[in-house]
Write a protein that holds these residues in place. Structure first.
Motif, PDB file in Angstrom:
ATOM      1  N   ASP A  57       5.298  -0.669  -5.698  1.00  0.00           N
ATOM      2  CA  ASP A  57       4.650   0.583  -5.278  1.00  0.00           C
ATOM      3  C   ASP A  57       3.263   0.735  -5.885  1.00  0.00           C
ATOM      4  N   GLY A  58       3.076   0.193  -7.086  1.00  0.00           N
ATOM      5  CA  GLY A  58       1.789   0.372  -7.748  1.00  0.00           C
ATOM      6  C   GLY A  58       0.845  -0.800  -7.603  1.00  0.00           C
ATOM      7  N   LEU A  59       1.272  -1.827  -6.858  1.00  0.00           N
ATOM      8  CA  LEU A  59       0.467  -3.040  -6.782  1.00  0.00           C
ATOM      9  C   LEU A  59      -0.886  -2.788  -6.124  1.00  0.00           C
ATOM     10  N   ALA A  60      -0.906  -2.083  -5.004  1.00  0.00           N
ATOM     11  CA  ALA A  60      -2.157  -1.900  -4.262  1.00  0.00           C
ATOM     12  C   ALA A  60      -3.193  -1.186  -5.112  1.00  0.00           C
ATOM     13  N   ALA A  61      -2.804  -0.108  -5.793  1.00  0.00           N
ATOM     14  CA  ALA A  61      -3.745   0.641  -6.612  1.00  0.00           C
ATOM     15  C   ALA A  61      -4.256  -0.208  -7.766  1.00  0.00           C
ATOM     16  N   TRP A  62      -3.364  -0.972  -8.380  1.00  0.00           N
ATOM     17  CA  TRP A  62      -3.792  -1.833  -9.492  1.00  0.00           C
ATOM     18  C   TRP A  62      -4.743  -2.908  -8.997  1.00  0.00           C
ATOM     19  N   ARG A  63      -4.415  -3.533  -7.866  1.00  0.00           N
ATOM     20  CA  ARG A  63      -5.244  -4.611  -7.314  1.00  0.00           C
ATOM     21  C   ARG A  63      -6.642  -4.094  -6.972  1.00  0.00           C
ATOM     22  N   ASP A  64      -6.694  -2.902  -6.387  1.00  0.00           N
ATOM     23  CA  ASP A  64      -7.987  -2.365  -5.974  1.00  0.00           C
ATOM     24  C   ASP A  64      -8.886  -2.039  -7.155  1.00  0.00           C
ATOM     25  N   ALA A  65      -8.279  -1.858  -8.326  1.00  0.00           N
ATOM     26  CA  ALA A  65      -9.070  -1.545  -9.518  1.00  0.00           C
ATOM     27  C   ALA A  65      -9.551  -2.795 -10.241  1.00  0.00           C
ATOM     28  N   GLN A  66      -9.175  -3.987  -9.770  1.00  0.00           N
ATOM     29  CA  GLN A  66      -9.542  -5.231 -10.443  1.00  0.00           C
ATOM     30  C   GLN A  66     -10.909  -5.727  -9.972  1.00  0.00           C
ATOM     31  N   PRO A  67     -11.540  -6.574 -10.770  1.00  0.00           N
ATOM     32  CA  PRO A  67     -12.803  -7.188 -10.349  1.00  0.00           C
ATOM     33  C   PRO A  67     -12.620  -7.967  -9.048  1.00  0.00           C
ATOM     34  N   ALA A  68     -13.707  -8.154  -8.343  1.00  0.00           N
ATOM     35  CA  ALA A  68     -13.659  -8.824  -7.047  1.00  0.00           C
ATOM     36  C   ALA A  68     -13.071 -10.220  -7.157  1.00  0.00           C
ATOM     37  N   ALA A  69     -13.376 -10.930  -8.241  1.00  0.00           N
ATOM     38  CA  ALA A  69     -12.868 -12.293  -8.393  1.00  0.00           C
ATOM     39  C   ALA A  69     -11.346 -12.297  -8.507  1.00  0.00           C
ATOM     40  N   VAL A  70     -10.797 -11.314  -9.238  1.00  0.00           N
ATOM     41  CA  VAL A  70      -9.332 -11.229  -9.370  1.00  0.00           C
ATOM     42  C   VAL A  70      -8.712 -10.880  -8.024  1.00  0.00           C
ATOM     43  N   GLN A  71      -9.325  -9.938  -7.293  1.00  0.00           N
ATOM     44  CA  GLN A  71      -8.791  -9.584  -5.987  1.00  0.00           C
ATOM     45  C   GLN A  71      -8.802 -10.785  -5.048  1.00  0.00           C
ATOM     46  N   ALA A  72      -9.875 -11.565  -5.115  1.00  0.00           N
ATOM     47  CA  ALA A  72      -9.953 -12.754  -4.262  1.00  0.00           C
ATOM     48  C   ALA A  72      -8.870 -13.759  -4.633  1.00  0.00           C
ATOM     49  N   TRP A  73      -8.598 -13.906  -5.925  1.00  0.00           N
ATOM     50  CA  TRP A  73      -7.575 -14.856  -6.378  1.00  0.00           C
ATOM     51  C   TRP A  73      -6.186 -14.421  -5.908  1.00  0.00           C
ATOM     52  N   LEU A  74      -5.922 -13.134  -5.993  1.00  0.00           N
ATOM     53  CA  LEU A  74      -4.623 -12.635  -5.536  1.00  0.00           C
ATOM     54  C   LEU A  74      -4.466 -12.861  -4.035  1.00  0.00           C
ATOM     55  N   LYS A  75      -5.558 -12.631  -3.290  1.00  0.00           N
ATOM     56  CA  LYS A  75      -5.488 -12.833  -1.852  1.00  0.00           C
ATOM     57  C   LYS A  75      -5.311 -14.304  -1.516  1.00  0.00           C
ATOM     58  N   ALA A  76      -6.021 -15.179  -2.229  1.00  0.00           N
ATOM     59  CA  ALA A  76      -5.926 -16.614  -1.967  1.00  0.00           C
ATOM     60  C   ALA A  76      -4.527 -17.141  -2.245  1.00  0.00           C
ATOM     61  N   ASN A  77      -3.850 -16.531  -3.228  1.00  0.00           N
ATOM     62  CA  ASN A  77      -2.499 -16.969  -3.583  1.00  0.00           C
ATOM     63  C   ASN A  77      -1.417 -16.135  -2.908  1.00  0.00           C
ATOM     64  N   ASP A  78      -1.830 -15.236  -2.020  1.00  0.00           N
ATOM     65  CA  ASP A  78      -0.892 -14.425  -1.238  1.00  0.00           C
ATOM     66  C   ASP A  78       0.089 -13.692  -2.147  1.00  0.00           C
ATOM     67  N   PHE A  79      -0.450 -13.112  -3.217  1.00  0.00           N
ATOM     68  CA  PHE A  79       0.409 -12.379  -4.152  1.00  0.00           C
ATOM     69  C   PHE A  79       0.732 -11.014  -3.558  1.00  0.00           C
ATOM     70  N   SER A  80       1.980 -10.853  -3.160  1.00  0.00           N
ATOM     71  CA  SER A  80       2.384  -9.637  -2.452  1.00  0.00           C
ATOM     72  C   SER A  80       3.281  -8.730  -3.277  1.00  0.00           C
ATOM     73  N   GLY A  81       3.504  -9.110  -4.518  1.00  0.00           N
ATOM     74  CA  GLY A  81       4.374  -8.292  -5.361  1.00  0.00           C
ATOM     75  C   GLY A  81       5.839  -8.587  -5.202  1.00  0.00           C
ATOM     76  N   GLN A  82       6.164  -9.731  -4.613  1.00  0.00           N
ATOM     77  CA  GLN A  82       7.563 -10.118  -4.505  1.00  0.00           C
ATOM     78  C   GLN A  82       8.066 -10.563  -5.871  1.00  0.00           C
TER      79      GLN A  82
END
Length: 464
Positions: A25-50
């Motif tokens: 539930d809190g993943l999106a808010a936490w992700r959006d608060a991270q630096p762009a490089a971290v957000q890009a890394w999460l997206k590249a690794n398809d980290f969905s909070g599973q």
């Protein structure tokens, strides 16, 4: 206690990575608060909070800056149990900036249970990741004691009978007594008949490894008396009513009840519960030989009841009945037993849910509540006394089993109840002691089931 290898002392920081925990539930808010490089890394690794898919996140230098893991249920003792085997080896510390909080004691419990490997014969392919203890204090110390007790149960059940026979089980109990200031005695071989434990002797007499009753006593005699009894059939061929190959394959685990009793006794002593503890382990091998007990024989018991042997593969209740009688003679405040007693309990409830029987509704309710609170559930089964007719014998006071397969777990519990005096508070847990497959925090093989529930029950009843 010595700190298990999967943990590092509290406040260790050198060479460790922060471990950030997020809830879905809190993943999106936490992700959006991270630096762009971290957000890009999460997206590249398809980290969905599973849950079950941790991720190392690099810093500006390309080296891991922190580890990220999703937690589905922060109150689940096994919420972090997958991480020791999924994170790369090394040290990790729970980040104070994690958006998902986890109770430190639960973190330690899950991490420890998930780090287990039975390595006596096969070295692990890798070492588990290490967790810096997230806090100090009694709750974390208790969690560590529970991890150690569960590991002992697993080790005892996993060890083949060649190295875990009656004498070896006795040695384990003696070492526990030495560590915690208890006393032990054992009644071995023919001395069992001399000291009026005839049913234990009958079951174990055919083995070249002498049967025995192992007894540990610990604690202040002025404290309430607690008796814990565990079925210690170190291997069960079925006796002359021999099991088939499939049924015999895992019978090294038929001392799983004894393993649970020993593990619980270890917790009682380690946590210094204010009780006068008596641990009893009737330890035997149900073997086949010229002097094996036979179907149709009538056995004496310590209580004085005669028992006709309907089936030599219903041997666990025979060794337990003498031990229960002996334990009840001291009139304990609570008498508990654990046993891998019947396949019928597994048919009724499956492999993960131990069957609980109790002759006291208050104790039963407390036991079930403790299981729910510890996330270590049991299911109460009825002592349906009309089914005693299934154990009717024409030549003895009762039989150890009957011709029907109806209500097999219930009739086994009813048999045991005949050896518990009226008014004596008693619980019986029919436990599988085994995981058929591996899951996070539940490795394939020997398992401690209901151990945390039993400990919480005792802590609430006797903890003061």
């Amino acid at each position: 206690m010595n700190l298990p290898a999967c943990f590092e002392p509290a406040h260790t920081t050198d060479g460790t990575l922060p471990l950030v925990l997020v809830g879905r539930d809190g993943l999106a808010a936490w992700r959006d608060a991270q630096p762009a490089a971290v957000q890009a890394w999460l997206k590249a690794n398809d980290f969905s909070g599973q849950p079950g898919a941790p991720l190392l996140v690099p810093g500006a230098d390309g080296q891991p800056a922190f580890a990220l893991a999703a937690v589905a249920d922060a109150g689940d003792p096994l919420a972090l149990a997958h991480l020791p085997q999924m994170l790369p080896p090394g040290g990790y510390r729970l980040s104070e900036h994690s958006p998902q909080a986890v109770d430190p004691a639960l973190a330690v419990l899950g991490w420890g249970l998930g780090s287990y490997h039975f390595g006596r014969y096969l070295k692990p392919t890798r070492e588990p990741a290490r967790l810096v203890l997230p806090a100090e204090g009694d709750a974390v110390a208790e969690a560590l004691d529970q991890v150690e007790a569960a590991g002992l149960v697993r080790d005892l059940v996993n060890t083949p009978t060649e190295h875990m026979g009656p004498a070896e089980l006795e040695a384990i109990v003696a070492e526990l007594a030495r560590m915690h200031g208890g006393e032990t005695r054992s009644v071995v071989g023919d001395a069992l008949t001399d000291q009026n434990f005839p049913a234990i002797h009958a079951v174990g007499r055919a083995s070249h490894r002498a049967p025995r009753l192992v007894e540990l006593n610990w604690g202040d005699p002025s404290h309430p008396r607690l008796a814990i009894v565990g079925k210690g059939v170190c291997f069960d061929t079925g006796g002359l009513d021999i099991k088939g190959a499939d049924g015999m394959r895992n019978m090294k685990k038929d001392m799983g009840g004894a393993a649970h009793a020993v593990g619980l006794a270890k917790l009682v002593m380690a946590r210094k519960l204010p009780v006068r503890l008596q641990l009893l382990v009737p330890a035997v091998e149900n073997a086949i030989g010229p002097n094996a007990f036979r179907p149709g024989e009538v056995l004496a018991t310590r209580q004085g009841l005669s028992v006709e042997v309907d089936n030599t593969d219903a041997e666990g209740r025979l060794v337990l009945c003498d031990a229960l009688t002996y334990a009840a003679e001291a009139k304990p405040a609570l008498l508990m037993d654990f046993a891998t007693l019947t396949g019928a309990a597994r048919i009724a409830l499956g492999p993960d849910l131990p069957a609980l029987y109790a002759n006291d509704d208050t104790v039963a309710a407390e036991y079930l509540a403790a299981g729910e609170n510890a996330r270590d559930p049991l299911w109460r089964m009825p002592l349906w006394r009309p089914y005693l007719h299934y154990l009717k014998s024409n030549v003895a006071d009762l039989a150890n089993s009957g011709a029907t397969r109806m209500a097999g777990s219930i009739t086994a519990a009813l048999y045991l109840e005949r050896f518990v005096p009226e008014g004596q508070a008693w619980t019986h847990v029919d436990v599988y002691s085994w995981n058929d497959s591996a899951r996070p925090g539940k490795p394939a093989g020997g398992e401690a089931q209901g151990l945390r529930a039993a400990w919480q029950l005792l802590r609430r009843r006797f903890g003061g």
